[in-house]
Design an enzyme around this catalytic site. Structure first.
Site, PDB file in Angstrom:
ATOM      1  N   LYS A 190       2.071 -11.081  11.505  1.00 31.22           N
ATOM      2  CA  LYS A 190       2.593  -9.732  11.789  1.00 31.22           C
ATOM      3  C   LYS A 190       2.278  -9.376  13.238  1.00 31.22           C
ATOM      4  O   LYS A 190       1.168  -9.645  13.717  1.00 31.22           O
ATOM      5  CB  LYS A 190       1.944  -8.743  10.813  1.00 31.22           C
ATOM      6  CG  LYS A 190       2.506  -7.322  10.895  1.00 31.22           C
ATOM      7  CD  LYS A 190       1.910  -6.411   9.809  1.00 31.22           C
ATOM      8  CE  LYS A 190       2.507  -5.009   9.878  1.00 31.22           C
ATOM      9  NZ  LYS A 190       2.006  -4.103   8.820  1.00 31.22           N
ATOM     10  N   SER A 237       5.328  -1.268   6.023  1.00 27.28           N
ATOM     11  CA  SER A 237       5.681  -1.697   7.357  1.00 27.28           C
ATOM     12  C   SER A 237       5.697  -3.213   7.543  1.00 27.28           C
ATOM     13  O   SER A 237       6.266  -3.700   8.506  1.00 27.28           O
ATOM     14  CB  SER A 237       4.688  -1.113   8.376  1.00 27.28           C
ATOM     15  OG  SER A 237       3.373  -1.649   8.150  1.00 27.28           O
ATOM     16  N   SER A 246       1.529  -0.756   3.000  1.00 30.09           N
ATOM     17  CA  SER A 246       2.386  -1.669   3.765  1.00 30.09           C
ATOM     18  C   SER A 246       2.285  -3.143   3.430  1.00 30.09           C
ATOM     19  O   SER A 246       3.066  -3.939   3.946  1.00 30.09           O
ATOM     20  CB  SER A 246       2.123  -1.510   5.257  1.00 30.09           C
ATOM     21  OG  SER A 246       2.782  -0.363   5.720  1.00 30.09           O
TER      22      SER A 246
HETATM   23  N1  GLN Z   1       4.443   3.892   4.644  1.00 31.69           N
HETATM   24  C1  GLN Z   1       3.144   4.398   5.035  1.00 31.69           C
HETATM   25  C2  GLN Z   1       3.252   5.084   6.359  1.00 31.69           C
HETATM   26  O1  GLN Z   1       4.307   5.130   6.881  1.00 31.69           O
HETATM   27  C3  GLN Z   1       2.133   3.317   5.044  1.00 31.69           C
HETATM   28  C4  GLN Z   1       2.254   2.405   6.194  1.00 31.69           C
HETATM   29  C5  GLN Z   1       1.198   1.355   6.212  1.00 31.69           C
HETATM   30  O2  GLN Z   1       0.576   1.061   5.191  1.00 31.69           O
HETATM   31  N2  GLN Z   1       0.978   0.815   7.382  1.00 31.69           N
HETATM   32  O3  GLN Z   1       2.301   5.577   6.884  1.00 31.69           O
END
Ligand code: GLN
Length: 506
Positions: free
Chosen positions: A78, A171, A195
């Site tokens: 990532k 994400s 995410s």
């Molecule tokens: N969807 C959540 C956010 O937008 C979690 C994102 C994540 O876990 N990095 O904050």
């Protein structure tokens, strides 16, 4: 040998060891698959030369019988992980051109164990999102075909703006898409509010967010430091166990990393769950949840019962406060973490008439809309007049959420079973416009785990009526990832490993 990109890590390890496959051959097969899948936009940077050099070194070690636990295993990383000399941007324009002079602890451990790097994976900008549509590099497509669409339609959509194709979740959308499309054997991901688990659930893959402190955050681009955790996405529970074994461990460079021994996670896969007490929280039965998710959850309960677990109804009364509290705590920390991008130290700089004007122009040009929204919310809730009303209150709620879990664990519950997401994957462009709250609702089953610092795993458990993957989540006690692997392996075995999509994207 059949297509080596379809091996599990366990199978690849055996093939490499018996020398029926070389690390170089395995790397080449993946490099080719990645090239053919560029339309999915899962990788934002390919590093084939690095992969071949690393695979060559792996082959030499394999020959000498010095193989590490991930020797020759090709991985996607990532873009949130700092990789020495390789462009690292967290898919934000503001980090344009940033090449770290250091390696994150987690990736350094993977390379120490012999893994091979294929490239950097797409993600939501600074890990903010649930659909991988906020990336500066554009959306990632899921390899799963939308209902009632055929390969020819999908190929045309891929060549265009991708609207109507499915999101892989976010994400860690690049990670999930690459793993599901066989563009790596496994990938690193990160989870601040869901995410790792939500994209795994959307793509029929397995993802684990370990306990806060289990993996070092050193060298990971920070989003919300008290919530961020590293973890893997892979195609089987066993592969996740192998990956986490390498990623986890104490690191003096991260003050929140915990000095506890890393157990043998692989040994936990296949372990009996007879006599385990599994809680089913009634607050997760939310209004509007599709009947098929409800049914899958009951199915999961049945499988665990059949395997000898005891199922108990439990209550986590503060569940519904988790999402609003998360959307105060996470932006607050993000606004502070993102203050460092000032046009001086990293990446992008837009010239201005004085230094304040330069900051202003740089940040305006460098951050996308969602990131700006979070910075504004975070700055607001931390400001003098609102700090007690929002930030302090959200922190108090966080404590209550944590206590909910502590209470059920003190009552003897070993793990908790819930759905991973409130819906199947949606289409690109379907939710991103207009209403951010609709997107935030994706995290409803996952954020409590981050707020409480607990481990959680998402495991594929079946397909929807439309043939799309659905996942279940298991939440564990702090530092008891082993029970998650044991329970998830039972579900994986009962559901059968998800048959991933045939490649239509080449
Ligand atoms: N969807 C959540 C956010 O937008 C979690 C994102 C994540 O876990 N990095 O904050």
């Amino acid at each position: 040998m059949s297509d080596p990109t379809h091996l599990t890590i366990g199978e690849a390890r055996a093939a490499l060891k018996s020398r029926s496959l070389s690390a170089t051959e395995l790397a080449k097969a993946h490099i080719e698959a990645v090239e053919k899948a560029r339309g999915l936009n899962a990788y934002i940077m390919e590093t084939p030369e690095k992969a071949l050099a690393m695979a060559g070194a792996s082959d030499a070690r394999l020959q000498r019988g010095e193989a590490g636990p991930l020797e020759g295993v090709p991985l996607g990383i990532k873009d949130l992980y700092a990789t020495e000399g390789v462009h690292t941007q967290a898919c934000s324009h503001i980090l344009d051109g940033f090449k770290p002079r250091y390696e994150s602890t987690v990736t350094a451990q993977l390379w120490r164990d012999g893994a091979v790097m294929l490239g950097k994976l797409n993600m939501d900008e600074f890990a903010m999102g649930s659909s991988n549509e906020t990336s500066y590099y554009g959306p990632v497509a899921s390899p799963w075909l939308p209902p009632n669409r055929d390969a020819a339609w999908a190929r045309a959509a891929l060549a265009g703006d991708k609207r109507g194709l499915l999101v892989p979740g976010g994400s860690s959308g690049g990670s999930a898409s690459a793993v599901a499309a066989h563009l790596c054997l496994a990938a690193t991901a990160s989870d601040t509010g869901g995410s790792i688990r939500q994209p795994a659930a959307f793509t029929g893959t397995v993802g684990i967010k370990p306990t806060y402190g289990r993996c070092s955050r050193w060298g990971m681009v920070a989003f919300a430091s008290s919530l961020d955790q590293a973890g893997p996405i892979a195609r089987s529970v066993g592969d996740c166990a192998i990956m986490l074994g390498s990623m986890a461990g104490y690191d003096a460079k991260d003050a929140t990393s915990v000095d506890a021994p890393v157990p043998d996670y692989e040994a936990a896969v296949g372990r009996s769950i007879r006599g385990l007490k599994i809680g089913v929280p009634r607050e997760y039965r939310i209004d509007g949840m599709p009947a098929e998710i409800e049914a899958l959850w009951s199915q999961g309960v049945g499988w665990l019962k059949d395997a000898g677990a005891e199922i108990l109804d439990i209550s986590l009364p503060h569940t519904k406060t988790a999402l609003p509290a998360y959307y105060i705590v996470a932006p607050a920390e993000a606004s502070s973490n993102l203050a460092r991008y000032d046009g001086v130290r990293y990446g992008l700089r837009e010239a201005g008439k004085d230094i304040v004007d330069m900051y202003d122009r740089t940040r305006r040009a460098g951050f996308g809309e969602e990131v700006r929204r979070r910075i504004m919310i975070g700055t607001y809730v931390l400001s003098a007049g609102y700090y007690d009303a929002y930030y302090v209150r959200a922190q108090k709620i966080r404590t209550l959420i944590k206590r909910d879990f502590e209470r059920v664990y003190a009552d003897g519950i070993d793990a908790i079973l819930t759905p991973a997401t409130p819906s199947v994957a949606f289409g690109i462009g379907e939710k991103s416009a207009g209403n951010p709250i609709e997107m935030y609702l994706n995290d409803i089953f996952t954020v409590t785990v981050n707020m409480a610092g607990l481990p959680g795993i998402a495991v594929p458990a079946g397909l929807s009526g439309d043939g799309l993957p659905l996942g279940l989540q298991i939440i564990g006690r702090p530092f008891d990832e082993e029970t998650l692997f044991a329970v998830a392996a039972i579900i994986e075995q009962a559901a059968g490993r998800t048959r991933l999509p045939q490649p239509w994207w080449t």
